[in-house]
Design a protein around this motif. Structure first.
Motif, PDB file in Angstrom:
ATOM      1  N   ASP A 131     -21.017 -33.229   0.816  1.00 23.30           N
ATOM      2  CA  ASP A 131     -20.720 -33.015   2.257  1.00 23.30           C
ATOM      3  C   ASP A 131     -20.609 -31.332   2.589  1.00 23.30           C
ATOM      4  O   ASP A 131     -21.046 -30.983   3.521  1.00 23.30           O
ATOM      5  CB  ASP A 131     -19.170 -33.433   2.276  1.00 23.30           C
ATOM      6  N   LEU A 132     -20.323 -30.632   1.447  1.00 16.89           N
ATOM      7  CA  LEU A 132     -20.302 -29.227   1.560  1.00 16.89           C
ATOM      8  C   LEU A 132     -21.574 -28.570   1.808  1.00 16.89           C
ATOM      9  O   LEU A 132     -21.992 -27.698   2.443  1.00 16.89           O
ATOM     10  CB  LEU A 132     -19.405 -28.629   0.297  1.00 16.89           C
ATOM     11  N   VAL A 133     -22.545 -29.179   0.844  1.00 20.10           N
ATOM     12  CA  VAL A 133     -23.676 -28.560   1.084  1.00 20.10           C
ATOM     13  C   VAL A 133     -24.556 -29.003   2.397  1.00 20.10           C
ATOM     14  O   VAL A 133     -25.187 -28.247   2.976  1.00 20.10           O
ATOM     15  CB  VAL A 133     -24.699 -29.529  -0.131  1.00 20.10           C
ATOM     16  N   ARG A 134     -24.201 -30.236   2.787  1.00 21.45           N
ATOM     17  CA  ARG A 134     -24.947 -30.506   4.307  1.00 21.45           C
ATOM     18  C   ARG A 134     -24.392 -29.625   4.997  1.00 21.45           C
ATOM     19  O   ARG A 134     -24.898 -29.527   6.027  1.00 21.45           O
ATOM     20  CB  ARG A 134     -24.502 -32.127   4.539  1.00 21.45           C
ATOM     21  N   ALA A 135     -22.943 -29.266   4.927  1.00 22.56           N
ATOM     22  CA  ALA A 135     -22.362 -28.464   6.246  1.00 22.56           C
ATOM     23  C   ALA A 135     -22.828 -26.936   6.194  1.00 22.56           C
ATOM     24  O   ALA A 135     -22.823 -26.373   7.115  1.00 22.56           O
ATOM     25  CB  ALA A 135     -20.931 -28.543   6.031  1.00 22.56           C
ATOM     26  N   HIS A 136     -23.144 -26.523   5.100  1.00 23.06           N
ATOM     27  CA  HIS A 136     -23.344 -25.085   4.921  1.00 23.06           C
ATOM     28  C   HIS A 136     -24.708 -24.654   4.324  1.00 23.06           C
ATOM     29  O   HIS A 136     -24.988 -23.467   4.384  1.00 23.06           O
ATOM     30  CB  HIS A 136     -22.203 -24.478   3.933  1.00 23.06           C
ATOM     31  N   PHE A 137     -25.270 -25.372   3.735  1.00 25.94           N
ATOM     32  CA  PHE A 137     -26.578 -25.092   3.017  1.00 25.94           C
ATOM     33  C   PHE A 137     -27.889 -25.597   3.809  1.00 25.94           C
ATOM     34  O   PHE A 137     -28.136 -26.716   3.573  1.00 25.94           O
ATOM     35  CB  PHE A 137     -26.708 -25.491   1.542  1.00 25.94           C
ATOM     36  N   PRO A 138     -28.665 -24.847   4.456  1.00 29.15           N
ATOM     37  CA  PRO A 138     -29.619 -25.179   5.140  1.00 29.15           C
ATOM     38  C   PRO A 138     -30.905 -25.816   4.169  1.00 29.15           C
ATOM     39  O   PRO A 138     -31.585 -26.683   4.706  1.00 29.15           O
ATOM     40  CB  PRO A 138     -30.486 -23.973   5.873  1.00 29.15           C
ATOM     41  N   GLN A 139     -30.922 -25.396   2.837  1.00 25.86           N
ATOM     42  CA  GLN A 139     -32.118 -25.887   1.991  1.00 25.86           C
ATOM     43  C   GLN A 139     -31.426 -26.513   0.726  1.00 25.86           C
ATOM     44  O   GLN A 139     -30.462 -25.891   0.624  1.00 25.86           O
ATOM     45  CB  GLN A 139     -33.087 -24.953   1.711  1.00 25.86           C
ATOM     46  N   THR A 140     -32.042 -27.507   0.160  1.00 26.96           N
ATOM     47  CA  THR A 140     -31.431 -28.107  -0.946  1.00 26.96           C
ATOM     48  C   THR A 140     -32.840 -28.515  -1.829  1.00 26.96           C
ATOM     49  O   THR A 140     -33.752 -28.893  -1.471  1.00 26.96           O
ATOM     50  CB  THR A 140     -30.829 -29.314  -0.697  1.00 26.96           C
TER      51      THR A 140
ATOM     52  N   ILE B  11     -28.592 -26.086  -4.919  1.00 28.83           N
ATOM     53  CA  ILE B  11     -29.304 -26.887  -6.249  1.00 28.83           C
ATOM     54  C   ILE B  11     -28.344 -28.227  -6.687  1.00 28.83           C
ATOM     55  O   ILE B  11     -27.229 -27.933  -7.084  1.00 28.83           O
ATOM     56  CB  ILE B  11     -29.842 -26.101  -7.307  1.00 28.83           C
ATOM     57  N   CYS B  12     -28.967 -29.269  -6.361  1.00 26.06           N
ATOM     58  CA  CYS B  12     -28.212 -30.526  -6.613  1.00 26.06           C
ATOM     59  C   CYS B  12     -28.678 -31.441  -7.559  1.00 26.06           C
ATOM     60  O   CYS B  12     -30.010 -31.150  -7.721  1.00 26.06           O
ATOM     61  CB  CYS B  12     -27.833 -31.332  -5.134  1.00 26.06           C
ATOM     62  N   GLY B  13     -27.938 -32.335  -8.088  1.00 28.01           N
ATOM     63  CA  GLY B  13     -28.771 -33.310  -9.047  1.00 28.01           C
ATOM     64  C   GLY B  13     -27.529 -33.608 -10.337  1.00 28.01           C
ATOM     65  O   GLY B  13     -26.383 -33.154 -10.151  1.00 28.01           O
ATOM     66  N   PRO B  14     -27.946 -34.895 -10.727  1.00 29.68           N
ATOM     67  CA  PRO B  14     -26.888 -35.402 -11.921  1.00 29.68           C
ATOM     68  C   PRO B  14     -26.423 -34.234 -12.870  1.00 29.68           C
ATOM     69  O   PRO B  14     -27.183 -33.520 -13.229  1.00 29.68           O
ATOM     70  CB  PRO B  14     -27.336 -36.644 -12.193  1.00 29.68           C
ATOM     71  N   ASN B  15     -25.597 -34.558 -13.740  1.00 29.38           N
ATOM     72  CA  ASN B  15     -25.218 -34.046 -14.884  1.00 29.38           C
ATOM     73  C   ASN B  15     -26.477 -33.921 -15.871  1.00 29.38           C
ATOM     74  O   ASN B  15     -27.053 -34.890 -15.842  1.00 29.38           O
ATOM     75  CB  ASN B  15     -24.007 -34.224 -15.502  1.00 29.38           C
ATOM     76  N   GLY B  16     -26.799 -32.768 -16.604  1.00 28.49           N
ATOM     77  CA  GLY B  16     -27.924 -32.725 -17.388  1.00 28.49           C
ATOM     78  C   GLY B  16     -29.298 -32.754 -16.687  1.00 28.49           C
ATOM     79  O   GLY B  16     -30.336 -33.086 -17.313  1.00 28.49           O
ATOM     80  N   ALA B  17     -29.065 -32.193 -15.352  1.00 31.10           N
ATOM     81  CA  ALA B  17     -30.622 -32.540 -14.594  1.00 31.10           C
ATOM     82  C   ALA B  17     -31.260 -30.954 -14.685  1.00 31.10           C
ATOM     83  O   ALA B  17     -32.418 -31.038 -14.367  1.00 31.10           O
ATOM     84  CB  ALA B  17     -30.333 -32.617 -13.040  1.00 31.10           C
ATOM     85  N   GLY B  18     -30.553 -29.894 -15.360  1.00 31.70           N
ATOM     86  CA  GLY B  18     -31.147 -28.994 -15.510  1.00 31.70           C
ATOM     87  C   GLY B  18     -31.156 -27.706 -14.569  1.00 31.70           C
ATOM     88  O   GLY B  18     -31.766 -26.801 -14.363  1.00 31.70           O
ATOM     89  N   LYS B  19     -29.904 -28.129 -13.702  1.00 30.04           N
ATOM     90  CA  LYS B  19     -29.637 -26.894 -12.861  1.00 30.04           C
ATOM     91  C   LYS B  19     -29.204 -25.678 -13.352  1.00 30.04           C
ATOM     92  O   LYS B  19     -29.614 -24.752 -12.896  1.00 30.04           O
ATOM     93  CB  LYS B  19     -28.318 -27.438 -12.097  1.00 30.04           C
ATOM     94  N   SER B  20     -28.251 -25.665 -14.436  1.00 30.03           N
ATOM     95  CA  SER B  20     -27.723 -24.501 -14.690  1.00 30.03           C
ATOM     96  C   SER B  20     -28.984 -23.806 -15.733  1.00 30.03           C
ATOM     97  O   SER B  20     -28.995 -22.521 -15.819  1.00 30.03           O
ATOM     98  CB  SER B  20     -26.757 -24.763 -15.883  1.00 30.03           C
ATOM     99  N   THR B  21     -29.960 -24.620 -16.291  1.00 27.89           N
ATOM    100  CA  THR B  21     -30.892 -24.122 -17.231  1.00 27.89           C
ATOM    101  C   THR B  21     -31.882 -23.171 -16.293  1.00 27.89           C
ATOM    102  O   THR B  21     -32.494 -22.377 -16.659  1.00 27.89           O
ATOM    103  CB  THR B  21     -31.506 -25.524 -17.755  1.00 27.89           C
ATOM    104  N   LEU B  22     -32.074 -23.841 -14.916  1.00 26.37           N
ATOM    105  CA  LEU B  22     -32.918 -23.171 -13.837  1.00 26.37           C
ATOM    106  C   LEU B  22     -32.482 -21.646 -13.948  1.00 26.37           C
ATOM    107  O   LEU B  22     -33.078 -20.689 -13.867  1.00 26.37           O
ATOM    108  CB  LEU B  22     -32.928 -24.048 -12.786  1.00 26.37           C
ATOM    109  N   LEU B  23     -30.955 -21.636 -13.562  1.00 26.43           N
ATOM    110  CA  LEU B  23     -30.503 -20.316 -13.284  1.00 26.43           C
ATOM    111  C   LEU B  23     -30.942 -19.361 -14.562  1.00 26.43           C
ATOM    112  O   LEU B  23     -30.953 -18.294 -14.105  1.00 26.43           O
ATOM    113  CB  LEU B  23     -29.076 -20.268 -12.753  1.00 26.43           C
ATOM    114  N   ARG B  24     -30.438 -20.061 -15.614  1.00 26.09           N
ATOM    115  CA  ARG B  24     -30.634 -19.209 -16.739  1.00 26.09           C
ATOM    116  C   ARG B  24     -31.956 -18.753 -16.950  1.00 26.09           C
ATOM    117  O   ARG B  24     -32.301 -17.543 -17.592  1.00 26.09           O
ATOM    118  CB  ARG B  24     -29.928 -19.788 -18.040  1.00 26.09           C
ATOM    119  N   GLY B  25     -32.898 -19.592 -16.524  1.00 26.52           N
ATOM    120  CA  GLY B  25     -34.203 -19.125 -16.604  1.00 26.52           C
ATOM    121  C   GLY B  25     -34.645 -18.189 -15.657  1.00 26.52           C
ATOM    122  O   GLY B  25     -35.202 -17.035 -16.234  1.00 26.52           O
TER     123      GLY B  25
END
Lengths: 247, 290
Positions: free
Chosen positions: A197-206, A38-52
């Motif tokens: 770079d790490l995401v592209r190398a190791h995570f098939p989906q984003t 899960i990528c995105g700028p700060n304040g994009a709701g990434k942590s919020t999504l996990l907490r949900g």
């Protein structure tokens, strides 16, 4: 191999704080066994999504389907974990907490469990540190300890919030091995990450998130330059006097 | 004066000293572990606030039926639990944080207690409630204190894991279990129970001393949780016995004597304690190879 079933499904999901949305109208499904960044700028709701997803935050709108997962089937590693490092507890005891799902409040940690705990500690490369108080660990060693605990939790769904922040290359690569191992065991892993770079190398989906979803799919396409630009523009938007959402 | 006369004789010859010994043993068994957890949960001052909160309940019990064990115990328990729960409710239902709401509740409670006590009874009675009479423990009081110690140890065994986890990693606890909040409430109840038990022996104001001082002292000697709890309990008991003997030999009031003995142990530990005392920090041993 069985056909992938959805493990998580978001239905027009809106999550936020005091009526202000941090994740806005998210639709989609995460398949069982997926390895999703899960990528995105700060304040994009990434942590919020996990907490949900773990249920710490009630949706402001829409809902999350957890495919029959119990709260105990979900393991969650919060961002910059809020562990009180001054508490007098050893690495061994800290890792043993991962057995909570089976031991509960009173169940003993018996002889049968010891090899498992030892294996988890070895898997993160912390042999010899069992008796150390957690207050004496470095940042990387602490994160290794928390990963050992995740290993013991034996969860179907694993949520990692910026798990590799402020770690050196060796530690990141060791911990990534564990993530790959979980993926191999067909566990579902969602990780909030900033290193493309790490995401592209190791995570098939984003999933690229900027409050609203920008792109969701194969990593190479989701992280295409035009999507990243769009995400940056949608960035943070929190107006004190925002009107109620019409959608 | 021989060793026997100094340390053994008083307990062999006088029944009130034997009773006091049993009383402080029971008190230490309960207060030691509870104090250790109060400190680890950064609630050291909560114990003090709760001790003040108990006063009006005990005072109303005293007002209704004089120096009666059960009236005062019941009153103290009711007042303590009311303040603990009230402060908790205000903290969760409003913007006010728990420490501020607890301060508000206990200050009101304390003022009420002093007012009630001064309306009836002489200053001697007031002194009894405030500072206790460890040398005058009767059978019912001893049974009460022992029962509280027993209940404390059993209940602590039940809530041990959530208590520890809520201190170390509250986010993890809430992700695996809902035992956090009930554990916290049960723990607050234990604090009140032990303070009520302590106030018969040491008074409302000093009973918190036997809780917090041993815990703070033990922290300078050990770094692990279980030894900390055992060490705090042992310090509480040994200091109580020394305090009783000082009180016996020199005719000093027993409650303050006991607390001051722990105070001395605390002062020594602050300076010489190997786990973070002044000396160990200022003049550390030569550093190791790895």
């Amino acid at each position: 191999m069985t056909a992938a079933r959805p493990q998580l499904r978001f239905h027009d999901l809106t999550l936020g704080y005091e009526r202000h949305p941090a994740v806005h109208h998210l639709d989609g499904a995460v398949e069982e066994g997926a390895l999703l960044a899960i990528c995105g700028p700060n304040g994009a709701g990434k942590s919020t999504l996990l907490r949900g997803i773990i249920g710490q935050l009630r949706p402001l709108g829409g809902r999350i389907e957890r495919g029959g997962l119990d709260a105990r089937d979900i393991a969650y590693l919060p961002q910059g974990s809020q562990v009180d490092r001054s508490f007098p507890i050893s690495v061994y005891d800290m890792v043993c907490m991962g057995l909570w799902r089976r031991s509960g409040l009173f169940g003993g940690i018996g002889r049968a469990d010891r090899p498992k705990v030892a294996e988890a500690i070895a898997a993160v490369g912390l042999e010899g540190f069992e008796g150390r108080p957690i207050g004496t660990l470095s940042g990387g060693q602490m994160q290794r300890t928390l990963f050992a605990r995740l290993l013991l939790q034996d969860a179907r769904l694993i949520l990692l919030d910026e798990p590799f922040t402020a770690l050196d290359a060796k530690t990141i690569s060791d911990l990534l091995d564990l993530v790959r191992r979980w993926h191999g065991e067909r566990r579902t892993v969602l990780a909030v990450l900033h290193d493309f770079d790490l995401v592209r190398a190791h995570f098939p989906q984003t999933l690229l998130l900027a409050r609203a979803p920008v792109a969701w799919g194969a990593t190479a396409e989701a992280l295409a330059p035009e999507n990243l630009l769009k995400a940056r523009r949608m960035g943070e938007a929190w107006y004190e006097t925002a009107d109620p959402c019409a959608a | 004066m021989s060793f026997y006369d100094l340390f053994i004789g008083p307990f062999v010859e006088f029944e009130f000293m034997q009773r006091a010994l049993v009383g402080v043993f029971a008190l230490s068994l309960g207060a030691g572990p509870v104090g250790a957890f109060l400190m680890l949960r950064r609630m050291s001052l909560t114990g003090d606030a709760m001790a003040h909160a108990i006063l009006p309940g005990a005072a109303i019990g005293f007002l209704v039926s004089g120096l009666d064990l059960f009236a005062m115990t019941f009153g103290g328990l009711a007042a303590g639990l009311l303040v603990a729960v009230g402060a908790g409710v205000v903290a969760r239902a409003t913007e006010l944080k728990e420490d501020a709401s607890l301060a508000a509740f206990y200050l009101i409670s304390l003022a009420l207690g002093v007012l009630i006590l001064s309306m009836k009874g002489s200053n001697v009675d007031l002194l009894h409630v405030l500072f206790g009479t460890v040398l005058g423990l009767d059978d019912p009081t001893l049974i009460l204190v022992s029962a509280i110690a027993t209940l404390t140890l059993v209940l602590l065994a039940f809530i041990w894991r959530p208590l520890v986890l809520e201190c170390v990693d509250p986010a993890f606890l809430s992700s695996v279990s809902r035992a956090g909040a009930p554990g916290h409430i049960a723990f607050l109840a234990l604090v009140v129970l032990n303070l009520v038990g302590g106030f018969h022996a040491l008074g409302t104001l000093l009973s918190v001393g036997l809780m917090m001082l041993p815990a703070a002292t033990a922290r300078f000697w050990v770094r692990d949780l279980t030894p900390l709890v055992i060490c705090a309990t042992a310090i509480a008991f040994v200091s109580s016995v020394i305090g009783l003997l000082i009180s016996y030999h020199w005719g000093a009031p027993s409650g303050p004597a006991i607390i001051l003995v722990v105070g001395v142990a605390y002062a020594v530990s602050v300076i010489f304690g190997p786990a973070g005392g002044i000396v160990s920090r200022r003049w550390p041993l030569r550093h190791l190879e790895a």
